[in-house]
Design an enzyme around this catalytic site. Sequence first.
Site, PDB file in Angstrom:
ATOM      1  N   HIS A 191       0.826  -1.357  -0.010  1.00 54.46           N
ATOM      2  CA  HIS A 191       0.125   0.036  -0.069  1.00 54.46           C
ATOM      3  C   HIS A 191       0.832   1.372   0.152  1.00 54.46           C
ATOM      4  CE1 HIS A 191      -3.543  -2.386   0.498  1.00 54.46           C
ATOM      5  NE2 HIS A 191      -2.785  -2.797   1.513  1.00 54.46           N
ATOM      6  N   ASP A 225      -6.483   1.131   4.267  1.00 54.24           N
ATOM      7  CA  ASP A 225      -5.316   1.017   4.055  1.00 54.24           C
ATOM      8  C   ASP A 225      -4.770   1.813   2.879  1.00 54.24           C
ATOM      9  OD1 ASP A 225      -5.156  -1.382   5.566  1.00 54.24           O
ATOM     10  OD2 ASP A 225      -5.717  -2.675   4.319  1.00 54.24           O
TER      11      ASP A 225
END
Lengths: 276, 276, 276, 276, 276, 276
Positions: free
Chosen positions: F4, F178
């Site tokens: 991420h 996220d």
Amino acid sequence: TYLHLAANPGLTQALMRAGVHGVAYETIQAEDGSLPCLVPMSEIAGRLAVQEAAKYLERPMGGRGVLLAGIPGVQRGRVVILGAGVVGFNAAKMAIGLGAQVTVLDIAHRRLKELDDLYGPAVQTLYASGDNIAACARQADALIGAVLLPGATAPKLVTRALVKQMQPGAVIVDVAVDQGGCCETTKPTTHDDPVYSVDGVLHYCVANMPGAVARTATLALTQQTLPFGLELASKGFLQAARENAVLRRGVNVDAGCITCPAVAQSLGLPCAPLAA
Amino acid sequence: TYLHLAANPGLTQALMRAGVHGVAYETIQAEDGSLPCLVPMSEIAGRLAVQEAAKYLERPMGGRGVLLAGIPGVQRGRVVILGAGVVGFNAAKMAIGLGAQVTVLDIAHRRLKELDDLYGPAVQTLYASGDNIAACARQADALIGAVLLPGATAPKLVTRALVKQMQPGAVIVDVAVDQGGCCETTKPTTHDDPVYSVDGVLHYCVANMPGAVARTATLALTQQTLPFGLELASKGFLQAARENAVLRRGVNVDAGCITCPAVAQSLGLPCAPLAA
Amino acid sequence: TYLHLAANPGLTQALMRAGVHGVAYETIQAEDGSLPCLVPMSEIAGRLAVQEAAKYLERPMGGRGVLLAGIPGVQRGRVVILGAGVVGFNAAKMAIGLGAQVTVLDIAHRRLKELDDLYGPAVQTLYASGDNIAACARQADALIGAVLLPGATAPKLVTRALVKQMQPGAVIVDVAVDQGGCCETTKPTTHDDPVYSVDGVLHYCVANMPGAVARTATLALTQQTLPFGLELASKGFLQAARENAVLRRGVNVDAGCITCPAVAQSLGLPCAPLAA
Amino acid sequence: TYLHLAANPGLTQALMRAGVHGVAYETIQAEDGSLPCLVPMSEIAGRLAVQEAAKYLERPMGGRGVLLAGIPGVQRGRVVILGAGVVGFNAAKMAIGLGAQVTVLDIAHRRLKELDDLYGPAVQTLYASGDNIAACARQADALIGAVLLPGATAPKLVTRALVKQMQPGAVIVDVAVDQGGCCETTKPTTHDDPVYSVDGVLHYCVANMPGAVARTATLALTQQTLPFGLELASKGFLQAARENAVLRRGVNVDAGCITCPAVAQSLGLPCAPLAA
Amino acid sequence: TYLHLAANPGLTQALMRAGVHGVAYETIQAEDGSLPCLVPMSEIAGRLAVQEAAKYLERPMGGRGVLLAGIPGVQRGRVVILGAGVVGFNAAKMAIGLGAQVTVLDIAHRRLKELDDLYGPAVQTLYASGDNIAACARQADALIGAVLLPGATAPKLVTRALVKQMQPGAVIVDVAVDQGGCCETTKPTTHDDPVYSVDGVLHYCVANMPGAVARTATLALTQQTLPFGLELASKGFLQAARENAVLRRGVNVDAGCITCPAVAQSLGLPCAPLAA
Amino acid sequence: TYLHLAANPGLTQALMRAGVHGVAYETIQAEDGSLPCLVPMSEIAGRLAVQEAAKYLERPMGGRGVLLAGIPGVQRGRVVILGAGVVGFNAAKMAIGLGAQVTVLDIAHRRLKELDDLYGPAVQTLYASGDNIAACARQADALIGAVLLPGATAPKLVTRALVKQMQPGAVIVDVAVDQGGCCETTKPTTHDDPVYSVDGVLHYCVANMPGAVARTATLALTQQTLPFGLELASKGFLQAARENAVLRRGVNVDAGCITCPAVAQSLGLPCAPLAA
């Protein structure tokens, strides 16, 4: 017609020697990878597979004496389906419809997701690891072999040792028999003598299952093959195969050469694809 | 055990002469009119009936060669079910599950409504008039006789003439055979030799259908009868029958007399109900 | 209010000494045997039970770290429900909705049939024999105790020994805790401290489960009790109880006497039913 | 806006003479072949089609006096849908929802399979052979024409002779009217005067069906066209069409030339596709 | 025939003066409280009600221009149904089938539970408090009045003031019109002139709704009434009414007296029930 | 592992400095655009999201005290889902299964259609316009943020002002945390301290949701990653990444360079894609 050459080296040799144009229904393939002539027969075989399993689970037919649906208060029969392709999907549909407790195993997440979306908790989908296959087979009342790869031999997912661990009177219906079967204990049978027993487990391995429902199968096949037949008749083989890529992919042997890569690879022979 | 005396005058006479206490599972009746020992067997028979129909519709078994589910683009098989009681309801559930085109006929609106609510347009419910029965039978691939009245003979809804008009290779499964059958052409068969043909229509009329799935049937029956068995064993017949009205209703003959009104009426014999 | 006297001898004695009119919501009973004030709370508790099971199965909450739904290719969580009454039926509905593999056990065939009709192979119904209960409990991720009998103590279907054989991190939600619980290991807890562990199995035994969803519960209860409240207010206790049989059945203690037969029987005390 | 030039040679000529940029909503086509502006209108038309059929089947509206759902014990209405594209799929969804007995005909196996998967035995799918179409039409209470090909004229699947064989008071809703209709007896009507009768069969052939549910249609269309409108406004026609292939495919005439191959082919005129 | 005397004092007087035997289909009542002649007509009316609502919501028919199903991305139409008896249940079934957002209001928990079990989150059931009725009506695209009590006048649940607060172009279908209607603004209409507008809200209040689908209605009614007709013809009125309690309950007036308690109570007249 | 990076400039810099090969599970992409390693985790997170929402809606957990299912007669809880991708689809499935009133918003018509086909009127799909989002959020009991774009930051669809207008005790579960979250009020939390309140609205924003069901998540992930792991081990990083395009797309940083276009674009850094 259907050739299944990958599982028939002898027939392949014969066709090559004869120099015929061999169009295999099972490898005619559309642009999107679908198999227009194989799909209807696979649908019929998948649907029929559960019907055969239910039949041979009856005590007078040699089986465990289990009703797939059970009834309220009594355990449902357990149906395990190896493969979630067209055959497996249709087998699952019927097994769920008959009220069985159904588990479908495959390695393709997308196919399992489709079953999960459509049937929810009426089906258990599982990744087709060796452990999962073995654990499911041991508990199965019926096991459906539905692992078919176009033009290739089926992998032997169920070993002879695993068959020995299955419940007595359980039934295996191996739809993949046309491509060698996905059980080590599979050998082709006929509609006249459809089952045999190995270690107390009944095996139904009829090579041409749709023949049992000839009326339905004929209607189904005619719809798909008529267009190709008309094209072959009007243009002749070579021109039709050149102009129609879908048909061309169905040609397995031509003028003594194998023209289908999957067949050639399975048999370890050279391949000379037909040109457009 | 199951007696079905209404259809067995000979057995009835024998039991009366022997002076035994004859408790018929099929007439044990709870306060709400339900039949706790008959229901599970009827559920099994109804579910099994469609499985037998599917089996005998296969070409190698003598049938029309029709797959009940059809496949996309091909006509589904037509299943006609006479009666929407426990047998008919369970037969409908399986036939719908197998993807057939299902019609259920009955005269009880409430029963038809239950099917309509549960299955919507997947089932066609029809009033069981003579016209409707005849029209449906002529188009049927499979016809399930599911008209059972507790302790009475089944009405003959399908005449010999109507059978003659059915499609060649169609299959009749007459679950009502234990009570004489609801087709004029019905005669009892066994698991060893289950079918015969009349005018090209296959008849499956096995008198003890649940025996085919003995494992499931045994589990089902034990759950229902165990409590009665324990009560009979601990109290003796007379006291158990006096104290337990549910059990008492199951007594068909006792000390040489018929004690069940429905049986007596069917056979035209006098009836002496057991006192509480 | 809810009294649950059968499980509270002390409270019963206190109410008898105080000479109050004790109307127990849980025993108000309509002509058809239904329990109008208990039903909505049982529906809420049953639906909530699965939510609690899912919550405490999470690893950070102390559970096995299992998602009830699984995902395609991964085993669903196993939910076992003891009892198919209102609580069990609603728990099953939620567990199926969440995608779990659900087994419901009961001795009432009719209740199991309703689940079978509504949910088909998404639910396994089983007769609640000791063997079946034990086999299911050992495999369960979550076990819901849903055996409630109006005004009586719950039977102890899950022994301490059986809890020991359950999987570590499994969760028991005992909705029957208000009536003593159906597990030997059950003891009442509160919303402030809802769970405890016995042999590695989490127990959720909150005595007033619907309080967790107070907004929903208040709406539900008001609808059912308002009519009774209005009648009590306008007629006074005695007249209202005399004229309204539904309400009268709800009176558990009156003027120092137990007036509800089930409560009296559970506590081994005499019973003096209220006259109409 | 929607142009439907293939069925409107006059309009096409006018647009060509005027030299306008003619963007036809119905031929704007995404990379995957989908038609983002046509789809919502087709969904509305398909759903509405069954509603119109139900309406005009009422006796006071001129129809047969048949309720599509029937009721328990009475035959459901028969709805036949020609085409399983977006229009046909949505029509089937509504007809099944209303409880009709539904048959959908198409030549695309994949589309029929989707219906079979989603609706099971609540729908009968059939290959759209001439025989099947004729047999279905003769029994239909309502027939929905749903055969639309983007930018082309619809094939005349229902002949004048076949209409004559339909049941008196049956209803045809020809959604393909915008492209000429799929019945020989179809001619466009308006919301003011929506139906006419041919040989006792009511024809509903309103050219702009979604206009009947203007509120729903406006919301639906705005969502799809707003992005294109913004792009046209900010970039001007030529640049927007050059940069956005989806939009470019929607241009049917430009500067006096037909730019859409399907339109040109239908009208037998030359085509000059717009360059990127 | 259907009399609906509670809402027709004039007709009642006339029948009493004439001294006829007045058997009202709508009050023929079976032992279990069901109404065999009313039920099929109520089923038809309930199913038809949603069809009428959909029709008059179309812009050309005067309505809001809303498609009940909406389409993906666009709000579904809102259908509010007052009453969950036979009419309301069948209306809900159709509205859900057509894809509307459906709310059903009743005070009977058991009826709401049946809808909740069968349709899950596709339906919102609500207690029929005044507040809930008002809040739902204000948001409704269509409101179905389905509050019918056998032989009594319908309660006025929707006031004139509430109609004024409904959305412009919304549609009310008041199936209870035969018993006076459940809206203050209801007045009977005919199939020739079925709707009128009050404060911008369309009212469909046709007194004999099933007449619109005469073919279906005739089949439905014949099945139920034929047995009674045969009995009346063979035995004469008095004997038939004496011997058949189901029929006897259908007698509303006889020899100048009202014989049905509900009718008498509604009209404030004395009642002289027919003796067995 | 999952990186991420788009939401973690710091981590990105660190990885670049360290010169490691950074394969991000979340950007491994198959030929058809699917994300084999992200999908199972998204499925778990989506299914879990509704479970968390239900949990925190309980009064003792700080929520509104609403049961998502409601009960018959009581309003269902309202669940609003932003995004109909894998996360949103699975959240919808669970919310519908739990009996909530579910609305899903997206701009992709095709995704909304899939939900509409599968769940019918049990789900309301809406175009994700600002107006629709705001109107839904204000009424929501639970709001699920499910807008994830592979390798990019999530759009802030829910403003701080909108959160303020939500109902007190409502719950937001932001699965997009996220990638930065799709609410302005979102900040990452942990399983140890999972929720915080903003303006009376509970926020659950655990960054690694599947960790809560570790047993299920581990099984799910192993199946997908094992093949890649074996390939990396046997071939080494460079060769494996060169030969396997699916794996190569998962490489986000390599030898100090960002190799994933989406990450580079989000962070405004240059991109040097890995060569085949």
